[in-house]
Write an enzyme that holds these catalytic residues in place. Structure first.
Site, mmCIF file in Angstrom:
data_model
loop_
_atom_site.group_PDB
_atom_site.id
_atom_site.type_symbol
_atom_site.label_atom_id
_atom_site.label_comp_id
_atom_site.label_asym_id
_atom_site.label_seq_id
_atom_site.Cartn_x
_atom_site.Cartn_y
_atom_site.Cartn_z
ATOM 1 N N ALA A 131 -27.638 78.505 74.450
ATOM 2 C CA ALA A 131 -28.413 78.070 74.800
ATOM 3 C C ALA A 131 -28.968 76.876 74.038
ATOM 4 C CB ALA A 131 -30.286 78.507 75.189
ATOM 5 N N SER A 132 -29.480 76.300 74.358
ATOM 6 C CA SER A 132 -29.430 74.400 73.142
ATOM 7 C C SER A 132 -28.301 74.189 72.196
ATOM 8 C CB SER A 132 -30.903 75.351 72.328
ATOM 9 O OG SER A 132 -31.527 74.039 71.658
ATOM 10 N N SER A 133 -28.758 74.941 70.698
ATOM 11 C CA SER A 133 -27.179 74.685 69.830
ATOM 12 C C SER A 133 -26.262 75.262 70.501
ATOM 13 C CB SER A 133 -28.109 74.958 68.778
ATOM 14 O OG SER A 133 -26.832 75.109 67.692
ATOM 15 N N ASP A 385 -34.105 71.570 68.104
ATOM 16 C CA ASP A 385 -33.556 71.867 69.076
ATOM 17 C C ASP A 385 -33.722 72.569 69.546
ATOM 18 O OD1 ASP A 385 -31.404 73.102 70.859
ATOM 19 O OD2 ASP A 385 -30.918 73.824 68.774
#
Length: 421
Positions: A131-133, A385
């Site tokens: 997720a995300s990064s 982020d």
């Protein structure tokens, strides 16, 4: 005395039954800082009932998080289906999601090789998800190491080649770049590769103002349709209700009829998707819920027409003719940005943080725990982020439960002895 103690025996037997029921689940636990021969931190989870030749999922945390934040995403599913989980630790605030066959990406492939060697894992069933990064890192891994990964699931990321921050936060996604140009960024990482590319699952929310839905998600779709050689004519659309969102899905199959790309969008959902009940659907896409994988689906999963119903990951799906889907992601930090000179620019908060239950960010924020909240800006990148550090669910540790049961039995025995005296 003998008669009185006899009345304790049924309770003791009941406790023994409970302890035996619990004891198998007590054996499996996370191994932290595993020595696999590299410098990037590695945590490892091997379930009690592991397959003889298990699949592997690399579970990648978000910015301002750590390997422990990615432990729980797949753990119950690993217990159920017998695969192994690797949770790497980023070397900085974020993973370095630069697509290259070096650095943290190379270290993660060494972790995979360690698991293949030490736990007889199936080298054809290795997947990455984050997720995300961690989503950005997933794109980087499957771009750089198509010879290692059979697939990846990207929960709110940027295209491979758009990450500019190294281990800090930063991305640049030029709006005018063509699908072929995005595809070339993947192909040039490993120009000698001629095999089948990893299968890709993309998720994003239209209200994501951290790793903005526009232009990132359309660029990801352009990139992977180009790399995988599929188009709208190869696709079908469907929708399903997840635990919190309705997801519009487009499934792409190649000429052989294999599902190679799946895009998922939910309207008005913000950045953080880690707590939206999607992980079981990720496992479905990977095919790790089946052994062996279904015929004609390569390394992984179902037909892409619907979500898994388990753990709120989805419901029944309805299919229709080829078309575009709308959708959204979830949770996450706030961001403000603008578009200039063909690039997305802006700044954003790095994810709301709190202890248990977290706080809500002012612009579509996330419930989180343990994140920092730095705000950075840059001319060519949205610089936040929206890390979504999910708080502990407050579940009672199994060890504490056993302790309470044992203490209760001890108290019962002492009371019986006093009454006998």
């Amino acid at each position: 005395m003998t008669t009185k103690l006899r009345t304790v025996a049924p309770a003791a037997a009941s406790l023994a039954t409970v302890l035996l029921a619990i004891s198998p689940s007590l054996a499996a636990s996370w191994q932290t800082r595993v020595n696999y021969g590299g410098n990037t931190g590695m945590d490892l989870y091997v379930p009690d009932k592991v397959d003889a030749s298990p699949g592997v999922v690399v579970s990648l945390h978000y910015c301002s998080g750590n390997a422990g934040n990615a432990h729980g995403w797949f753990q119950s599913l690993a217990d159920k289906y017998g695969f192994v989980i690797i949770a790497p630790q980023a070397g900085g605030n974020c993973f370095d999601a630069t697509p290259a066959r070096s650095g943290e990406r190379e270290a993660i492939t060494k972790m995979v090789q360690y698991v293949i060697t030490q736990h007889h894992a199936d080298a054809t069933r290795v997947f990455a998800a984050g997720a995300s990064s961690g989503a950005c890192m997933t794109n980087a891994l499957i771009a750089a190491y198509p010879d290692v990964f059979a697939g990846g699931s990207v929960l709110a990321g940027v295209p491979a080649g758009a990450w500019t921050g190294g281990n800090a936060y930063g991305w640049t996604t030029p709006a005018g770049r063509s699908a072929a140009e995005w595809g070339d960024l993947v192909r040039k990482v490993n120009p000698g590769f001629t095999g089948a590319r990893p299968r890709v699952q993309l998720w994003h929310g239209t209200a994501d103002t951290t790793l903005n839905y526009e232009p990132n998600f359309p660029a990801e779709v352009a990139q992977w349709t180009n790399v995988l050689g599929v188009s709208q004519s190869d696709s079908t659309t469907s929708s399903f209700r997840g635990s919190q969102d309705t997801w519009n899905r487009i499934s792409y199959k190649n000429a052989a009829g294999t599902l190679v790309l799946e895009t998922n969008v939910a309207q008005n959902a913000p950045h953080d998707l880690s707590g939206r009940g999607l992980w079981d659907d990720v496992v479905r896409f990977f095919g790790l819920d089946m052994d062996p994988p279904p015929p004609g689906e390569g390394a992984g999963g179902g037909d892409g027409t619907g979500g898994s119903a388990a753990s709120g990951g989805g419901g029944s799906a309805t299919s229709s003719a080829s078309g575009a889907g709308g959708g959204a992601g979830v949770g996450g930090g706030s961001a403000t940005g603008s578009t200039s000179s063909g690039a997305t620019t802006g700044g954003a908060a790095e994810g709301a943080v709190g202890a248990t239950g977290g706080s809500t960010n002012s612009a579509g924020g996330s419930t989180a725990a343990g994140d920092d909240d730095p705000t950075t800006t840059g001319s060519d990148s949205t610089s936040s982020d929206g890390g979504c550090n999910l708080a502990s669910g407050g579940q009672q540790p199994r060890g504490a439960l056993v302790g309470l049961l044992v203490a209760g039995l001890g108290a019962m025995v002492r009371r019986r002895r006093r009454s006998a005296a």
